[in-house]
Structure formats: C-alpha cells, structure tokens
Write a protein that holds these residues in place. Sequence first.
Motif, mmCIF file in Angstrom:
data_model
loop_
_atom_site.group_PDB
_atom_site.id
_atom_site.type_symbol
_atom_site.label_atom_id
_atom_site.label_comp_id
_atom_site.label_asym_id
_atom_site.label_seq_id
_atom_site.Cartn_x
_atom_site.Cartn_y
_atom_site.Cartn_z
ATOM 1 N N VAL A 174 0.868 -1.179 0.000
ATOM 2 C CA VAL A 174 0.000 0.000 0.000
ATOM 3 C C VAL A 174 0.904 1.228 0.000
ATOM 4 C CG1 VAL A 174 -1.837 1.216 1.247
ATOM 5 C CG2 VAL A 174 -1.677 -1.281 1.392
ATOM 6 N N ALA A 365 -10.739 -7.495 23.417
ATOM 7 C CA ALA A 365 -11.585 -6.287 23.467
ATOM 8 C C ALA A 365 -11.732 -5.737 22.065
ATOM 9 C CB ALA A 365 -10.989 -5.224 24.382
ATOM 10 N N LYS A 574 -18.643 -3.704 0.942
ATOM 11 C CA LYS A 574 -18.642 -4.503 -0.290
ATOM 12 C C LYS A 574 -20.041 -4.885 -0.733
ATOM 13 C CE LYS A 574 -13.925 -5.908 0.053
ATOM 14 N NZ LYS A 574 -12.926 -6.626 0.720
HETATM 15 N N1 COA Z 1 -3.329 -0.217 5.587
HETATM 16 C C1 COA Z 1 -3.978 -0.381 4.411
HETATM 17 N N2 COA Z 1 -5.040 -1.202 4.258
HETATM 18 C C2 COA Z 1 -5.462 -1.872 5.329
HETATM 19 C C3 COA Z 1 -4.842 -1.739 6.592
HETATM 20 C C4 COA Z 1 -3.734 -0.873 6.691
HETATM 21 N N3 COA Z 1 -3.093 -0.685 7.836
HETATM 22 N N4 COA Z 1 -5.481 -2.545 7.471
HETATM 23 C C5 COA Z 1 -6.467 -3.154 6.792
HETATM 24 N N5 COA Z 1 -6.454 -2.750 5.506
HETATM 25 C C6 COA Z 1 -7.319 -3.196 4.426
HETATM 26 C C7 COA Z 1 -7.233 -4.693 4.235
HETATM 27 O O1 COA Z 1 -6.172 -5.039 3.380
HETATM 28 C C8 COA Z 1 -8.578 -5.013 3.619
HETATM 29 O O2 COA Z 1 -8.503 -4.645 2.251
HETATM 30 P P1 COA Z 1 -9.241 -5.477 1.102
HETATM 31 O O3 COA Z 1 -10.671 -5.071 1.173
HETATM 32 O O4 COA Z 1 -8.568 -5.012 -0.135
HETATM 33 O O5 COA Z 1 -9.027 -6.917 1.393
HETATM 34 C C9 COA Z 1 -9.522 -4.020 4.287
HETATM 35 O O6 COA Z 1 -8.683 -2.952 4.772
HETATM 36 C C10 COA Z 1 -10.315 -4.587 5.436
HETATM 37 O O7 COA Z 1 -9.396 -4.991 6.437
HETATM 38 P P2 COA Z 1 -9.784 -5.938 7.655
HETATM 39 O O8 COA Z 1 -11.150 -5.585 8.131
HETATM 40 O O9 COA Z 1 -8.702 -5.927 8.648
HETATM 41 O O10 COA Z 1 -9.976 -7.349 6.979
HETATM 42 P P3 COA Z 1 -8.978 -8.463 6.528
HETATM 43 O O11 COA Z 1 -9.832 -9.380 5.726
HETATM 44 O O12 COA Z 1 -7.741 -7.929 5.928
HETATM 45 O O13 COA Z 1 -8.569 -9.200 7.899
HETATM 46 C C11 COA Z 1 -8.932 -9.957 10.149
HETATM 47 C C12 COA Z 1 -9.547 -9.742 8.767
HETATM 48 C C13 COA Z 1 -9.993 -10.464 11.103
HETATM 49 C C14 COA Z 1 -7.827 -10.994 10.032
HETATM 50 C C15 COA Z 1 -8.348 -8.621 10.622
HETATM 51 O O14 COA Z 1 -9.351 -7.652 10.641
HETATM 52 C C16 COA Z 1 -7.690 -8.638 11.965
HETATM 53 O O15 COA Z 1 -6.621 -9.142 12.185
HETATM 54 N N6 COA Z 1 -8.295 -8.038 12.947
HETATM 55 C C17 COA Z 1 -7.704 -7.916 14.250
HETATM 56 C C18 COA Z 1 -8.468 -6.894 14.943
HETATM 57 C C19 COA Z 1 -7.720 -5.683 15.331
HETATM 58 O O16 COA Z 1 -6.548 -5.541 15.144
HETATM 59 N N7 COA Z 1 -8.509 -4.777 15.888
HETATM 60 C C20 COA Z 1 -8.034 -3.510 16.381
HETATM 61 C C21 COA Z 1 -8.637 -3.201 17.692
HETATM 62 S S1 COA Z 1 -8.075 -4.307 18.975
#
Ligand code: COA
Length: 632
Positions: A174, A365, A574
Amino acid sequence: MGDYQSIYNRSLTNPDEFWAEAAEDIHWYKRWDRVLDDSNPPFYQWFTGGRLNTCYNAVDVHVENGAGDRLALIYDSPVTDSVRKISYQELRDLVAQFAGALANQGVGKGDRVIVYMPMVPEAAIAMLACARIGAIHSVVFGGFAANELATRIDDAKPKVIVSASCGIEPGRVVEYKPLLDEAIELATYKPAHCIVLARPQATATMVDGRDIDWSEAVAGAEPADCVPVEATDPLYILYTSGTTGEPKGVVRDHGGHAVALKWSMKNIYDVDAGQVYWAASDVGWVVGHSYIVYAPLLQGCTTIMFEGKPVGTPDPGAFWRVIAEHGVEVMFTAPTAFRAIKKEDPAGEYIKKYDLSKFRILFLAGERCDPDTLHWAEDMLKVPVIDHWWQTETGWAIAANCMGIDFAPVKPGSPTRAVPGYDVQVLDEEGNPVAANDMGAISIKLPLPPGTLPTLWNNDARYQESYLSRFPGYYLTGDAGYKDNDDYLWIMSRIDDVINVAGHRLSTGAMEEVLASHPDVAECAVIGAADPLKGQLPVGMVVLKAGVDRNDKDILPELVHLIRDQIGPVAAFKQATVVQRLPKTRSGKVLRGTMRKIADGERYKAPATIDDPVILEEITEALKILGYPKSG
Ligand code: COA
Ligand code: AMP
C-alpha cells in the motif's frame, strides 16, 4: 492480590487518595497541586500543577534505573520476513535523535504532528519523540483513505507529518506517499514539512522543499532532551468515528494518562517490568496507543509490534509463533482475530506446533466477545481468556476482570465488573438508574478517572453535546446493555450509528454521506449487519434518482469504489442493493434499527408510525439476496 470490592469502593469514595497513591509510580519534575481538579464541572482535570514527561517515564527512566539492556520493543514482521529487537537504551537514543529531527523542523511544545505510518518501530519512535518535546501527536490508521487523512489534517493543523513510503498488506504493497500527497492537496491547511521513512518495498516521490527523508532528517539532528510539560497538557489527539462524517478528536493528557496506564498494567493485566506483553493491534487505534506503546513501556515491559495478520502471514499459527519465539506472557487482541484463526484451524493443529508454556493470559476487546469464541480460545490455550470493555475515549478499560487484583469467575459474553475509578451506571430514558438485569444506556458518573478524555480537540462544545448533555452529571458511553445481580456488565449494542467491523469502529453516517454523493443516488441508508467473522459488516440500501435505470450489479462497483476512495479499505464496504424506497416513519425517520433486525434475523415489530409497512417486505427480500441473515 487484593480484594476487588474494597479497592473499587475506595477508588470512588476517595479518588484523591487512590490516584495520588498510583501517581507515586510515576516520575514527576514537580508534584501536583490537586489530584482531582473539579473547579470547572463538567470539565474535570487530574494532577493539575504537576509537571512530568511521558517519554521520560516510558523510556529514559528504565535506562537510568539500570535496565538499559532490557528489550523495550520487538518488531516482528512476517510480511517482510524480519525481526528487529530494540533495547531501552537504543530506544532512548533513537527517540532522542528523532525528537531532535522534529525540533529541527520547528516542532516544539504544543505543536501537532500527524503520524501516518504502518506497523514499524519508527511509528512508536515518532510518537515517543513527540511526547519527549511536548509536541502533540495524532496517529492516523493506514487503512484510511486520503480524504479521511485530509479531514484530520484540517482539524489538527500539524506542523509536520511523519509517514512512510508504504505499508504492506498480505499480497499487496500500500503506497502511502500518493495518499499523503493527495490528502495534503485536499486539505485547506498545509503542513510545513513531511518526514518520510523509505521502505525498500516502495519508493516515495519527494516534494522539493517540503519532504525530507527520515534518515537524512535524523542524520543531521542533535539528540533532544525530555521537556517537562503540565500534567494537563495534551499528549495526543486520536480521531474516532462519531455519528457523522466529522471524526471526533479525542484528547489525551500527560499526567492522568501515565498514572492510569501504569496502574492498569499490574492491576488489570497482571504484568510486571521485564515481562513480554503483546497487543496485536495497530498503532492507529487506541489499543495500539495505550497497549503497544505507552502502557507496556511505562511498566518497563518488552512490547511487540507485529506487522502481520492472524491468518495468512503465512498461516493461522502466526500468533502462536510470536508467543513462543518471544516469550509472550500476556496477549491482547480482538475476538475477530480469533474467529479468523478458528475458521482456518478449528482443531487448533497449529497451536500444537509451538511451546506456549510461558503464556499466561489472553485479553480480548474491541467488540463484544461471543461465548463461542471465548470457549474456543479457552479450550485451545488452556489459559484464562478475559473479555474487557473500553473505547477510544476512555483510553483504558472501563470493565474488566482485574487479573492483578483478584480473578472473578468468567461469565461468557460479559466483560465482568467496572474497573476501579469508573462509576458505571445503567440509565433509563429519564436518566434514572434501572434495576439489575434491565437494559439501558450505559453511562459513567462524572468525574471520569484519570487517563480518559478531558475534552475533544478544540471543541469543548461538541464534547459536552456528544457525551455529557444527554444525562447531566454522566458521561454517555454510547453503548447499551445491563448490569446483572453480581454487578457484571453486559454490553449489548450501540445506541448510535456506530458499527464495529473486525474490531474497527466505523460510522454508518459517514458512509451514508459518501454514498449520497453518487450522482445517481437519491437517498440511502447503511446498516451494520451481523457477520460471523467480522462481527458486523456494512450493507448499503440505495434509492436511485427518478429516471435512473440501473441495477445492483451495475452500480455496486461504483459505490464500493467511492467508499474505498473516500473512507478507505478498512470500511470493508462490499455490499449494497438498490431498493425502491427506504422504510420510514411518517415523520421521515429512516428505520435503520428495523432493517438491522431484519438483516440479523431478529424478531421485530414495525413501529406504529411506519408510513408503509410493505416496504419492509421488499427490504427483507433484498437482504435475503445478499445472504442475510447469515448463520454463524
Ligand atoms: N493499511 C492499508 N489497508 C489496510 C490496513 C492498513 N493498515 N489494514 C487493513 N487494511 C485493508 C485490508 O487489506 C482489507 O482490504 P481489502 O478489502 O482489499 O481486502 C480491508 O482494509 C479490510 O481490512 P480488515 O477488516 O482488517 O480485513 P482483513 O480481511 O484484511 O482481515 C482480520 C480480517 C480479522 C484478520 C483482521 O481484521 C484482523 O486481524 N483483525 C484484528 C483486529 C484488530 O486488530 N482490531 C483492532 C482493535 S483491537
Ligand atoms: P473503539 O473506540 O474503536 O475502541 O470502540 C469502542 C466500542 O467498541 C465500544 O463503545 C463498544 O461498542 C465496542 N466494544 C469494545 N470492547 C468491547 C467489549 N469488550 N464488549 C462489547 N463491546 C465492546
């Protein structure tokens, strides 16, 4: 170990004594004049008159106490296949040097610095460097689009923005720099300089005279010393979603924050200096601020910065590898991460590959922890799994099983009882406390404890209006739920348009504003529909303008692109469907709650004031085509 009830009672009956005692654990250049300053209600301040430096307490103090060789930070990055270990002494030198670089660009006490960075050590170094010289950082999560960054630039007015050439998501790089350039272009306010960390995965195109390479900025800098600041001076601003597209700038002060966070490390998380603590989140969220950077360092722990995902980097054993390899004792993440692991490795085969003997407690959390996930984690890991409840505004847990005080029986689905310092009450519509087991608005009687938000950035009026005006004398958390007969809290839903997607807090109002800007859209609604992996997912319902003849398939890619472009990929938007009309009351209020219940397969009763109940059948049909309700 102690007795939760007596500690909790003392924190409310004698907060001055309680927090003064906790403040003894912090280094002060000058002690406070007042512990709780209640001279200007409903604005409360903690430790007025006191002077300290948060960076000194998080870094230098450990070096001066002889722990300079202890690891402060381990950067573990499966997406770049690298690990970097930084001792407290090294961290102090890196932070002092970068603080000098910021000072060279004219950054001083009270100036704002936006940090728009991936999960690399330099993000934490930039935050601590700001704290060192009394500048106020505002970290913006990398998954937000240029437009969101621009909004924050205009509100925070940073002198400098610190960024990197790129972040790395599984399967794609990215590039941050084009997003940063676009954001500065969009913003009315222009920062004087950008300091950009060059990562080998992408080259940043630099703007002459404005942009400076991180290594060049640091090379010419003299290390800067810690600057004493007022306990009540802002340490950071962190923007979070509200009900509209305008994010709220949550302010955190220095003194109360340092005291509360250090207290929380032992009393809530049961972690001591020298132990390895890991919050698998991102520095862009409050969990990252409090429990990747500040609290573990204040406590003298080793903290882990993990640039990876629970699954896919490279497999669902990533968490167990990190725990085993670095000797993690206590971990904190969101339930969605465990749901993702469980989906790929239901029998926990990957867990068996690693030695997790040092691992003691898992904290969850960011969203409600469903009992299935809790039980799975308990069965697999054979350690206590502790759900705890908090929000960006409070900066640390409102309700938790305080593992350093005494362990209370776990009730799956509840984050246990209020944490000392928080007088949590459940109120009815009129603001009266409800009986045990009755639902209501979960509120906190003022004053809030140290470490929580004193106000919103440059916006006392919005702070009052958003949080304090609904029930005078109380802070409105925005969550609804109840307290049971044992005083356990049950956090059931939000009372506003905030939804929770993969532990990320998002505003459906903000998404509606973006969808409404599409030239073919007459009106729209976005709801958060239950999803077995991410907790909730946004679903858009759009009504097209008269004469526009387009179907779902045709318009969906444009709507998805619009949200990705305006809010960012993190919105995970989506799904959308074209409907003829939105269900409304006769006075024109869109029935989002009823639509959400339909999406979630819950029983609902159409309000008597609905203008045309037939529309609900159309909505039910449209949601069915999108696959709602989903089964767990
Ligand atoms: N920079 C750029 N893009 C990002 C990003 C970042 N730092 N973080 C997430 N994205 C993007 C992802 O690549 C994804 O893009 P896509 O639609 O092209 O696939 C989109 O944003 C959605 O991300 P996310 O909701 O995180 O989904 P995911 O499918 O990539 O991963 C999990 C799902 C459950 C594995 C992931 O959300 C996760 O590890 N969650 C942990 C929760 C967390 O850290 N919460 C914070 C509060 S404790
Ligand atoms: P954020 O400000 O992003 O941390 O999001 C805070 C919101 O997430 C809270 O107001 C709740 O709605 C939700 N939340 C966080 N932790 C929990 C939890 N343990 N149980 C239920 N909801 C939670």
